[in-house]
Design an enzyme around this catalytic site. Structure first.
Site, short mmCIF file in Angstrom:
data_model
loop_
_atom_site.label_atom_id
_atom_site.label_comp_id
_atom_site.label_asym_id
_atom_site.label_seq_id
_atom_site.Cartn_x
_atom_site.Cartn_y
_atom_site.Cartn_z
N SER A 63 -6.01 -6.41 4.18
CA SER A 63 -5.63 -7.28 5.30
C SER A 63 -6.78 -8.21 5.69
O SER A 63 -7.27 -8.95 4.86
CB SER A 63 -5.16 -6.41 6.48
OG SER A 63 -4.39 -7.17 7.37
N ASP A 205 1.50 -6.22 3.95
CA ASP A 205 0.16 -5.78 4.35
C ASP A 205 -0.23 -4.44 3.74
O ASP A 205 0.51 -3.45 3.85
CB ASP A 205 0.12 -5.67 5.88
CG ASP A 205 -1.29 -5.55 6.42
OD1 ASP A 205 -1.96 -4.55 6.11
OD2 ASP A 205 -1.72 -6.47 7.15
#
Length: 325
Positions: A63, A205
């Site tokens: 991320s 993610d």
């Protein structure tokens, strides 16, 4: 003649010892966890690593950690990243906000509904998540191109980023192809950003499966791992009784996502990875969350990261000396 032979023999022994010493240099891995705006603290950690003379041999990120990691692997210094993080208009960057529509309370343009310039509904592509993250990809592409490193295979420091398969609920380690797209996949928070398709898979993610990918860095070949964890509250592993629920879920044919919700394999992996790094840096950021973007907040978080890493400075300096021998 005998002295000459002895001198040659000693020289050979010396060279052999130097070679052996060189082979024993520890390979240093740097792991940068996910946490949205709190990634500013990772920049502060990088400042101290540079001060200690440490240059990682491998970098892995999830991320926001993938953004910091790929730029650092491409050759940006901690000072340059600090300037970027404190001056960037993150809200507009991450939300794809259109400046030309910022004064419009409500506007539908090209099939997309905007409220004060923020896209809220995309009628052209009604998939899971609203934001495309296209501006992030454009900025990364520009910054990486400036260093001549738009693809994984040309980075000065080997780099990996972690994403997750949305449909299979499985970890996906990205190691080839275009960096901006891979990083965008790694930070595509489910329900907010649209999934990114790579090699036929829809990716989201990486924090969904591996928010602190120490194991990935170890697999790359790292002997010594420095991990920067942005998570503030440590989740507990699911109880063993959940195994019964998991078995029932499998029997009734629940899909991978439902099984993930029940078992939360990401929590188990996270707790294991926290234990398996060599230097663990967990900057205290209780007053910030993943959305705490803004110049003042970013400056404070960078300072907190720097302070946290500085507590480890003596160990980092010894590690640096060992790596230089």
């Amino acid at each position: 003649m005998r002295c000459y032979l002895v001198a040659m023999l000693l020289a050979g022994v010396t060279l052999n010892l130097k070679s052996q010493t060189s082979n024993l240099k520890p390979k240093i891995g740097l792991v940068l966890g996910g946490g949205g705006a709190k990634g500013g603290a990772e920049v502060g950690v990088l400042k101290v690593l540079e001060e200690a003379g440490i240059r990682p041999d491998y970098i892995v990120g999830t991320s926001i950690g993938s953004i910091v990691g790929c730029l650092y692997a491409a050759g940006y210094t901690a000072t340059e990243l600090e300037e970027m993080f404190t001056q960037q208009e993150w809200l507009s960057l991450l939300t794809d906000r259109r400046a030309d529509l910022s004064g419009e309370p409500y506007k539908v343009k090209d099939g997309v509904t905007y409220i004060f310039g923020f896209p809220v509904i995309d009628n052209n592509n009604p998939t899971f998540g609203v934001l495309r993250g296209g501006r992030v990809e454009e900025v990364l592409d520009s910054m990486l191109a400036a260093k001549g490193c738009v693809k994984f295979n040309c980075l000065p420091i080997p780099f990996r980023c972690v994403a997750a398969s949305m449909m299979e609920a499985e970890e996906v380690v990205l190691s080839q192809g275009k960096l901006p797209r891979a990083v965008r996949a790694s930070m595509a928070i489910p329900g907010i950003f649209k999934p990114v398709e790579i090699d036929g898979e829809k990716l989201v993610d990486g924090g969904m499966m591996n928010n602190l990918p120490v194991d990935v860095c170890r697999e790359m070949g790292a002997d010594f791992i420095i991990a920067v964890d942005l998570q503030q509250e440590k989740p507990k592993n699911r109880e063993s009784t959940d195994n019964i629920i998991t078995s029932i879920a499998d029997m009734v044919g629940l899909g991978p996502i439902a099984r993930w919700v029940i078992t939360r394999p990401d929590i188990t992996k996270y707790n294991e990875n926290c234990q398996h790094c060599d230097i663990y840096i967990n900057p205290p950021l209780p007053d910030y969350d993943a959305s705490s973007f803004g110049n003042e907040s970013m400056q404070r978080m960078i300072a907190v990261g720097e302070q946290s890493a500085r507590r480890q400075l003596p160990v980092l300096q010894r590690l640096s000396l060992g790596a230089q021998q």
